[in-house]
Motif scaffolding. Sequence first.
Motif, PDB file in Angstrom:
ATOM      1  N   THR A 168       0.836  -1.200   0.000  1.00  0.00           N
ATOM      2  CA  THR A 168       0.000   0.000   0.000  1.00  0.00           C
ATOM      3  C   THR A 168       0.868   1.246   0.000  1.00  0.00           C
ATOM      4  O   THR A 168       1.923   1.273   0.651  1.00  0.00           O
ATOM      5  N   VAL A 169       0.441   2.243  -0.738  1.00  0.00           N
ATOM      6  CA  VAL A 169       1.190   3.501  -0.813  1.00  0.00           C
ATOM      7  C   VAL A 169       0.208   4.660  -0.703  1.00  0.00           C
ATOM      8  O   VAL A 169      -0.947   4.551  -1.140  1.00  0.00           O
ATOM      9  N   THR A 170       0.673   5.751  -0.108  1.00  0.00           N
ATOM     10  CA  THR A 170      -0.158   6.953   0.021  1.00  0.00           C
ATOM     11  C   THR A 170       0.544   8.139  -0.610  1.00  0.00           C
ATOM     12  O   THR A 170       1.696   8.439  -0.284  1.00  0.00           O
ATOM     13  N   LEU A 171      -0.159   8.799  -1.503  1.00  0.00           N
ATOM     14  CA  LEU A 171       0.361   9.997  -2.169  1.00  0.00           C
ATOM     15  C   LEU A 171      -0.287  11.225  -1.527  1.00  0.00           C
ATOM     16  O   LEU A 171      -1.502  11.255  -1.332  1.00  0.00           O
ATOM     17  N   SER A 172       0.512  12.233  -1.252  1.00  0.00           N
ATOM     18  CA  SER A 172       0.039  13.412  -0.528  1.00  0.00           C
ATOM     19  C   SER A 172      -0.357  14.549  -1.465  1.00  0.00           C
ATOM     20  O   SER A 172       0.229  14.720  -2.534  1.00  0.00           O
ATOM     21  N   CYS A 173      -1.337  15.305  -1.020  1.00  0.00           N
ATOM     22  CA  CYS A 173      -1.759  16.505  -1.737  1.00  0.00           C
ATOM     23  C   CYS A 173      -2.329  17.485  -0.724  1.00  0.00           C
ATOM     24  O   CYS A 173      -3.163  17.100   0.103  1.00  0.00           O
ATOM     25  N   THR A 174      -1.874  18.700  -0.772  1.00  0.00           N
ATOM     26  CA  THR A 174      -2.481  19.761   0.035  1.00  0.00           C
ATOM     27  C   THR A 174      -2.886  20.890  -0.889  1.00  0.00           C
ATOM     28  O   THR A 174      -2.341  21.042  -1.988  1.00  0.00           O
ATOM     29  N   LEU A 230      -4.139  10.265  -1.518  1.00  0.00           N
ATOM     30  CA  LEU A 230      -4.624   9.103  -2.266  1.00  0.00           C
ATOM     31  C   LEU A 230      -3.927   7.854  -1.746  1.00  0.00           C
ATOM     32  O   LEU A 230      -2.695   7.799  -1.715  1.00  0.00           O
ATOM     33  N   LYS A 231      -4.697   6.854  -1.365  1.00  0.00           N
ATOM     34  CA  LYS A 231      -4.150   5.580  -0.932  1.00  0.00           C
ATOM     35  C   LYS A 231      -4.431   4.523  -1.992  1.00  0.00           C
ATOM     36  O   LYS A 231      -5.585   4.362  -2.425  1.00  0.00           O
ATOM     37  N   ILE A 232      -3.371   3.849  -2.397  1.00  0.00           N
ATOM     38  CA  ILE A 232      -3.497   2.747  -3.359  1.00  0.00           C
ATOM     39  C   ILE A 232      -3.171   1.457  -2.622  1.00  0.00           C
ATOM     40  O   ILE A 232      -2.053   1.289  -2.116  1.00  0.00           O
ATOM     41  N   SER A 233      -4.133   0.583  -2.547  1.00  0.00           N
ATOM     42  CA  SER A 233      -3.955  -0.700  -1.869  1.00  0.00           C
ATOM     43  C   SER A 233      -3.624  -1.789  -2.884  1.00  0.00           C
ATOM     44  O   SER A 233      -4.003  -1.692  -4.057  1.00  0.00           O
ATOM     45  N   ASP A 234      -2.909  -2.829  -2.415  1.00  0.00           N
ATOM     46  CA  ASP A 234      -2.587  -3.957  -3.293  1.00  0.00           C
ATOM     47  C   ASP A 234      -2.013  -3.451  -4.620  1.00  0.00           C
ATOM     48  O   ASP A 234      -2.512  -3.768  -5.707  1.00  0.00           O
ATOM     49  N   SER A 235      -0.960  -2.674  -4.550  1.00  0.00           N
ATOM     50  CA  SER A 235      -0.394  -2.028  -5.726  1.00  0.00           C
ATOM     51  C   SER A 235      -0.058  -3.043  -6.816  1.00  0.00           C
ATOM     52  O   SER A 235       0.465  -4.138  -6.549  1.00  0.00           O
ATOM     53  N   GLN A 236      -0.344  -2.648  -8.030  1.00  0.00           N
ATOM     54  CA  GLN A 236      -0.084  -3.488  -9.196  1.00  0.00           C
ATOM     55  C   GLN A 236       0.872  -2.772 -10.134  1.00  0.00           C
ATOM     56  O   GLN A 236       0.987  -1.541 -10.108  1.00  0.00           O
ATOM     57  N   LEU A 237       1.538  -3.555 -10.982  1.00  0.00           N
ATOM     58  CA  LEU A 237       2.507  -2.971 -11.911  1.00  0.00           C
ATOM     59  C   LEU A 237       1.847  -1.913 -12.798  1.00  0.00           C
ATOM     60  O   LEU A 237       2.470  -0.913 -13.167  1.00  0.00           O
ATOM     61  N   GLY A 238       0.586  -2.117 -13.116  1.00  0.00           N
ATOM     62  CA  GLY A 238      -0.132  -1.160 -13.961  1.00  0.00           C
ATOM     63  C   GLY A 238      -0.453   0.154 -13.276  1.00  0.00           C
ATOM     64  O   GLY A 238      -0.911   1.097 -13.920  1.00  0.00           O
ATOM     65  N   ASP A 239      -0.187   0.229 -11.966  1.00  0.00           N
ATOM     66  CA  ASP A 239      -0.420   1.492 -11.257  1.00  0.00           C
ATOM     67  C   ASP A 239       0.734   2.470 -11.452  1.00  0.00           C
ATOM     68  O   ASP A 239       0.618   3.643 -11.087  1.00  0.00           O
ATOM     69  N   ALA A 240       1.837   1.995 -11.987  1.00  0.00           N
ATOM     70  CA  ALA A 240       2.988   2.871 -12.220  1.00  0.00           C
ATOM     71  C   ALA A 240       2.601   3.977 -13.191  1.00  0.00           C
ATOM     72  O   ALA A 240       2.148   3.702 -14.311  1.00  0.00           O
ATOM     73  N   ALA A 241       2.749   5.211 -12.754  1.00  0.00           N
ATOM     74  CA  ALA A 241       2.303   6.356 -13.552  1.00  0.00           C
ATOM     75  C   ALA A 241       2.646   7.636 -12.804  1.00  0.00           C
ATOM     76  O   ALA A 241       3.125   7.606 -11.668  1.00  0.00           O
ATOM     77  N   MET A 242       2.367   8.757 -13.457  1.00  0.00           N
ATOM     78  CA  MET A 242       2.384  10.054 -12.783  1.00  0.00           C
ATOM     79  C   MET A 242       0.970  10.305 -12.274  1.00  0.00           C
ATOM     80  O   MET A 242      -0.004  10.074 -13.010  1.00  0.00           O
ATOM     81  N   TYR A 243       0.873  10.762 -11.037  1.00  0.00           N
ATOM     82  CA  TYR A 243      -0.429  11.040 -10.441  1.00  0.00           C
ATOM     83  C   TYR A 243      -0.530  12.528 -10.140  1.00  0.00           C
ATOM     84  O   TYR A 243       0.344  13.114  -9.504  1.00  0.00           O
ATOM     85  N   PHE A 244      -1.642  13.119 -10.599  1.00  0.00           N
ATOM     86  CA  PHE A 244      -1.876  14.541 -10.394  1.00  0.00           C
ATOM     87  C   PHE A 244      -3.093  14.749  -9.504  1.00  0.00           C
ATOM     88  O   PHE A 244      -4.150  14.136  -9.718  1.00  0.00           O
ATOM     89  N   CYS A 245      -2.923  15.628  -8.556  1.00  0.00           N
ATOM     90  CA  CYS A 245      -4.020  16.094  -7.727  1.00  0.00           C
ATOM     91  C   CYS A 245      -4.579  17.361  -8.375  1.00  0.00           C
ATOM     92  O   CYS A 245      -3.806  18.189  -8.886  1.00  0.00           O
ATOM     93  N   ALA A 246      -5.893  17.510  -8.400  1.00  0.00           N
ATOM     94  CA  ALA A 246      -6.504  18.672  -9.045  1.00  0.00           C
ATOM     95  C   ALA A 246      -7.655  19.211  -8.213  1.00  0.00           C
ATOM     96  O   ALA A 246      -8.342  18.462  -7.514  1.00  0.00           O
ATOM     97  N   TYR A 247      -7.848  20.508  -8.332  1.00  0.00           N
ATOM     98  CA  TYR A 247      -8.876  21.228  -7.571  1.00  0.00           C
ATOM     99  C   TYR A 247      -9.774  21.956  -8.566  1.00  0.00           C
ATOM    100  O   TYR A 247      -9.270  22.607  -9.480  1.00  0.00           O
ATOM    101  N   ARG A 248     -11.094  21.850  -8.396  1.00  0.00           N
ATOM    102  CA  ARG A 248     -12.018  22.630  -9.214  1.00  0.00           C
ATOM    103  C   ARG A 248     -12.682  23.683  -8.349  1.00  0.00           C
ATOM    104  O   ARG A 248     -13.327  23.366  -7.355  1.00  0.00           O
ATOM    105  N   SER A 249     -12.547  24.918  -8.789  1.00  0.00           N
ATOM    106  CA  SER A 249     -13.060  26.029  -7.990  1.00  0.00           C
ATOM    107  C   SER A 249     -14.555  26.202  -8.192  1.00  0.00           C
ATOM    108  O   SER A 249     -15.177  25.556  -9.040  1.00  0.00           O
ATOM    109  N   GLN A 250     -15.112  27.116  -7.428  1.00  0.00           N
ATOM    110  CA  GLN A 250     -16.492  27.510  -7.623  1.00  0.00           C
ATOM    111  C   GLN A 250     -16.626  28.261  -8.941  1.00  0.00           C
ATOM    112  O   GLN A 250     -15.634  28.672  -9.548  1.00  0.00           O
ATOM    113  N   PHE A 251     -17.848  28.433  -9.370  1.00  0.00           N
ATOM    114  CA  PHE A 251     -18.123  29.125 -10.618  1.00  0.00           C
ATOM    115  C   PHE A 251     -17.899  30.613 -10.428  1.00  0.00           C
ATOM    116  O   PHE A 251     -18.640  31.284  -9.730  1.00  0.00           O
ATOM    117  N   THR A 252     -16.846  31.142 -11.006  1.00  0.00           N
ATOM    118  CA  THR A 252     -16.552  32.573 -10.932  1.00  0.00           C
ATOM    119  C   THR A 252     -16.023  33.028 -12.280  1.00  0.00           C
ATOM    120  O   THR A 252     -15.397  32.250 -13.002  1.00  0.00           O
TER     121      THR A 252
END
Lengths: 117, 117
Positions: A18-24, A77-99
Amino acid sequence: AQTVTQSQPEMSVQEAETVTLSCTYDTSESDYYLFWYKQPPSRQMILVIRQEAYKQQNATENRFSVNFQKAAKSFSLKISDSQLGDAAMYFCAYRSQFTSGTYKYIFGTGTRLKVLA
Amino acid sequence: NAGVTQTPKFRILKIGQSMTLQCTQDMNHNYMYWYRQDPGMGLKLIYYSVGAGITDKGEVPNGYNVSRSTTEDFPLRLELAAPSQTSVYFCASSPSGTSGTFSYEQYFGPGTRLTVT
């Protein structure tokens, strides 16, 4: 302005572990949406999981789950039972309010995940 | 349902040349976006559109132009290509709904890898 920070440029995990990726993030809004996207070597951006800020329950999608801490402005983001296909770049994204006529999506700089056999 | 399609997948330009990157979506989304992704970095917004005939600048618009004559198409024009425009370009779309049965994440095309030499 909103910002998204991913402090881990690269992470490694052993297959089946299991691995955990951080995002603030930083925002003054109370209503927003958060996402994790996966970008494999093919470069295609694939949605992994989404979280509505007004929901206290953490989102889960099969082996993927999030730990959403609204007060701390943290969205890991926590990924359990990691698989070889999980290897990738992971992006965290935020969607703002309608402005200003649209929604803005702000992306972090990404975390490269390596899965070791 | 093809989602978001982009052409070409790869292109090499000489300095000073011009080209248009094509983007089409078949999901009837109002919002469309153009991003660039430099090596090892996240996504930077170039231009966006909230509907046919309406476009606006993102954070890195210099050297680019867009148009939106239909809901489906959102081409990105590069005038006088420069080496600094070497990047991978992503087109994305999202629906305008905010709740109920609407999804609110962005849907991405496969990207165009552009090299300017």
